[in-house]
Design an enzyme around this catalytic site. Structure first.
Site, PDB file in Angstrom:
ATOM      1  N   ALA A  73      -0.528   4.247   2.765  1.00 25.91           N
ATOM      2  CA  ALA A  73      -0.339   3.389   1.351  1.00 25.91           C
ATOM      3  C   ALA A  73      -1.030   2.381   1.239  1.00 25.91           C
ATOM      4  O   ALA A  73      -1.968   1.964   0.264  1.00 25.91           O
ATOM      5  CB  ALA A  73       1.324   3.167   1.801  1.00 25.91           C
ATOM      6  N   THR A  74      -1.236   1.555   1.888  1.00 31.45           N
ATOM      7  CA  THR A  74      -2.039   0.595   1.875  1.00 31.45           C
ATOM      8  C   THR A  74      -3.746   1.715   1.636  1.00 31.45           C
ATOM      9  O   THR A  74      -4.764   0.003   0.565  1.00 31.45           O
ATOM     10  CB  THR A  74      -2.870  -0.305   3.375  1.00 31.45           C
ATOM     11  OG1 THR A  74      -1.437  -1.030   3.803  1.00 31.45           O
ATOM     12  CG2 THR A  74      -3.546  -1.001   3.184  1.00 31.45           C
ATOM     13  N   ASN A 149       9.439  -4.139  -1.682  1.00 25.16           N
ATOM     14  CA  ASN A 149      10.131  -3.808   0.067  1.00 25.16           C
ATOM     15  C   ASN A 149      10.844  -4.729   0.976  1.00 25.16           C
ATOM     16  O   ASN A 149      11.589  -4.021   1.685  1.00 25.16           O
ATOM     17  CB  ASN A 149       8.546  -3.402   0.981  1.00 25.16           C
ATOM     18  CG  ASN A 149       7.669  -5.010  -0.001  1.00 25.16           C
ATOM     19  OD1 ASN A 149       7.431  -4.998  -0.890  1.00 25.16           O
ATOM     20  ND2 ASN A 149       7.348  -5.692   1.539  1.00 25.16           N
ATOM     21  N   GLN A 177       8.302   2.962  -0.887  1.00 24.82           N
ATOM     22  CA  GLN A 177       9.776   2.730  -0.737  1.00 24.82           C
ATOM     23  C   GLN A 177      10.913   4.037  -1.448  1.00 24.82           C
ATOM     24  O   GLN A 177      11.921   3.460  -0.750  1.00 24.82           O
ATOM     25  CB  GLN A 177       9.921   1.412  -0.598  1.00 24.82           C
ATOM     26  CG  GLN A 177       9.626   0.002   0.345  1.00 24.82           C
ATOM     27  CD  GLN A 177       9.748   0.530   1.433  1.00 24.82           C
ATOM     28  OE1 GLN A 177      10.138   0.978   1.914  1.00 24.82           O
ATOM     29  NE2 GLN A 177       8.934  -0.572   2.972  1.00 24.82           N
ATOM     30  N   SER A 197       3.652   7.008   1.606  1.00 23.66           N
ATOM     31  CA  SER A 197       3.857   6.947   3.071  1.00 23.66           C
ATOM     32  C   SER A 197       4.512   7.878   3.725  1.00 23.66           C
ATOM     33  O   SER A 197       5.408   7.944   3.264  1.00 23.66           O
ATOM     34  CB  SER A 197       3.415   5.529   3.495  1.00 23.66           C
ATOM     35  OG  SER A 197       3.112   5.707   4.697  1.00 23.66           O
ATOM     36  N   HIS A 199       5.433   6.836   7.120  1.00 26.07           N
ATOM     37  CA  HIS A 199       6.756   6.748   8.164  1.00 26.07           C
ATOM     38  C   HIS A 199       7.399   6.165   7.536  1.00 26.07           C
ATOM     39  O   HIS A 199       8.007   5.348   8.172  1.00 26.07           O
ATOM     40  CB  HIS A 199       5.333   5.566   9.148  1.00 26.07           C
ATOM     41  CG  HIS A 199       5.372   4.544   8.156  1.00 26.07           C
ATOM     42  ND1 HIS A 199       6.004   3.147   8.543  1.00 26.07           N
ATOM     43  CD2 HIS A 199       4.408   4.291   6.952  1.00 26.07           C
ATOM     44  CE1 HIS A 199       4.966   2.719   7.825  1.00 26.07           C
ATOM     45  NE2 HIS A 199       4.267   2.886   6.849  1.00 26.07           N
ATOM     46  N   THR A 235     -12.373  13.951   9.218  1.00 20.36           N
ATOM     47  CA  THR A 235     -12.190  14.891   9.109  1.00 20.36           C
ATOM     48  C   THR A 235     -10.003  14.792   9.340  1.00 20.36           C
ATOM     49  O   THR A 235      -9.444  14.108   9.357  1.00 20.36           O
ATOM     50  CB  THR A 235     -11.594  14.839  10.749  1.00 20.36           C
ATOM     51  OG1 THR A 235     -13.196  15.206  11.169  1.00 20.36           O
ATOM     52  CG2 THR A 235     -11.560  15.996  11.256  1.00 20.36           C
ATOM     53  N   CYS A 320       3.875  -6.086   7.050  1.00 22.88           N
ATOM     54  CA  CYS A 320       2.621  -6.885   6.781  1.00 22.88           C
ATOM     55  C   CYS A 320       2.505  -8.214   6.530  1.00 22.88           C
ATOM     56  O   CYS A 320       1.267  -8.969   7.031  1.00 22.88           O
ATOM     57  CB  CYS A 320       2.623  -5.973   6.131  1.00 22.88           C
ATOM     58  SG  CYS A 320       2.178  -3.921   5.856  1.00 22.88           S
TER      59      CYS A 320
END
Length: 374
Positions: A73-74, A149, A177, A197, A199, A235, A320
């Site tokens: 996401a960043t 978040n 989130q 994202s 994760h 890649t 973060c």
């Protein structure tokens, strides 16, 4: 009695074993490069990526060709902002955004972008009036986080995007989130670009996506090969993409029932902790994610409290910014005094949270607060 519990799922979630099983063949058996077009190894990898792209798109009601894979996401946030905004453009965002929006906004301001940061109310919600005051014909992009978040606060995205479009602007949301926890339909919500994202939804780390509505032109940040329609070269991480796709499929199937169960556990935890004298909920009880509660323990330093919670994984806020020793910028933007902000902890539950873990957390926190206050 269990010895430890993980209640920091907004920082990251454990990868679901079903996701891991889906990924495994693409490490050493079907290991081809998805851009290799001259043999079966490459064809198999491309087919797997195409299928995952469909799974990701299906979760948010998008078309597969509107999904661009990124490292997370960043990167997606940086791509959305820096790929759209040029010198002289007007950009509007919000004070409670993740640093993955606020830091790029700061660097863009130094390059001649007119950046406007809107305040929020005490419950963390942005008022449409605040946007109405600042938006203009020169506003190129508005970016408002779908779900915070730290507090779980969910913003009125459809209302905000509708108003943005009425002023000819584009609307982006950091939905990291939200996606996988609550229903998200990009067309219904009027979203032009959306970051999320893997994760945060029981998929692997290091893979995410930027949804780009068809017809929206975004410049590239990474060049060299023309991957992802020239928007994001490099890649493709086939195993991670496959895992991301499977994680999205599972969320689509299980989200509603899972959300209800998690909310019940969250409410049990919250009610018990708020029964401790001198505690308060940060943010409103409505308009929030089902898995998060952020609680201030008056008179107790949250760092000392964290050190006292042996075996319990919770946090002071965003992973973060966990190395930064200062009050949460989110809580400060909501008008919470520094003393209370420095006494606050975030509890975020998830798919694998059990009733026993919640009981363990209640016991640990209650005992630690009592001891520290004494």
């Amino acid at each position: 009695m269990i010895q430890r519990a993980y209640l920091d799922n907004n920082a990251t979630t454990p990868t679901d074993p079903r996701v891991v099983d889906e990924m495994l063949p693409y490490f050493s058996e079907q290991f081809g490069n998805a851009s290799s077009r001259n043999h079966a190894y490459g064809w198999e990898a491309k087919e797997a990526v195409d299928h995952a792209r469909e799974q990701v798109a299906d979760l948010i009601g998008a078309n597969p060709n509107e999904i661009v894979f990124t490292s997370g996401a960043t990167e997606s946030n940086n791509l959305a902002l820096k790929g759209l905004l040029n010198e002289g453009n007007h950009f509007i965002t919000c004070a409670t955004e993740h640093k993955a929006i606020l830091d790029p906004a700061e660097s863009l301001a130094a390059k001649g972008i007119d950046v406007e940061i809107l305040p929020v109310q005490s419950d963390g919600l942005l008022e449409i009036n605040e946007l109405q005051k600042k938006i203009s014909d020169h506003t190129r992009l508005v970016s408002i986080m779908m779900a915070n978040n730290e507090t779980g606060c969910t913003q009125p995205i459809k209302e905000l995007s509708t108003f943005t479009h009425s002023n000819q602007g584009l609307f982006h949301t950091d939905a990291t989130q939200a996606v996988g926890k609550i229903p998200v339909e990009v067309s219904d919500l009027g979203i032009d670009l959306m970051s999320f994202s893997s994760h945060k939804m029981y998929g692997p780390k290091g893979i995410g996506a930027l949804y780009i509505r068809k017809g929206t032109k975004v410049g590239s940040l990474i060049e060299g090969g023309g991957h992802e329609r020239g928007i994001r070269s490099g890649t493709l991480n086939v195993p991670a993409i496959v895992g991301f796709g499977k994680a999205c499929e599972l969320c689509k199937q299980e989200m509603r029932e899972e959300g209800s169960r998690i909310k019940s556990l969250r409410d049990k935890l919250e009610q018990s902790l708020l029964s401790i004298e001198g505690t308060q909920l940060n943010g409103g009880k409505e308009n929030r994610l089902p898995n998060v509660t952020n609680i201030a323990f008056s008179g107790v330093d949250s760092e000392r409290l964290l050190l006292s919670l042996n075996g319990l994984a919770v946090s002071q806020g965003s992973a973060c910014t966990s190395a930064v020793v200062e009050p949460s910028h989110v809580l400060k933007a909501m008008g919470i005094p520094d003393q209370l902000a420095n006494s606050s902890l975030r509890f975020s539950l998830g798919r694998f949270t059990t009733d026993e873990e919640v009981d363990f957390a209640i016991q640990k926190v209650t005992e630690a607060v009592s001891k520290l206050r004494a």
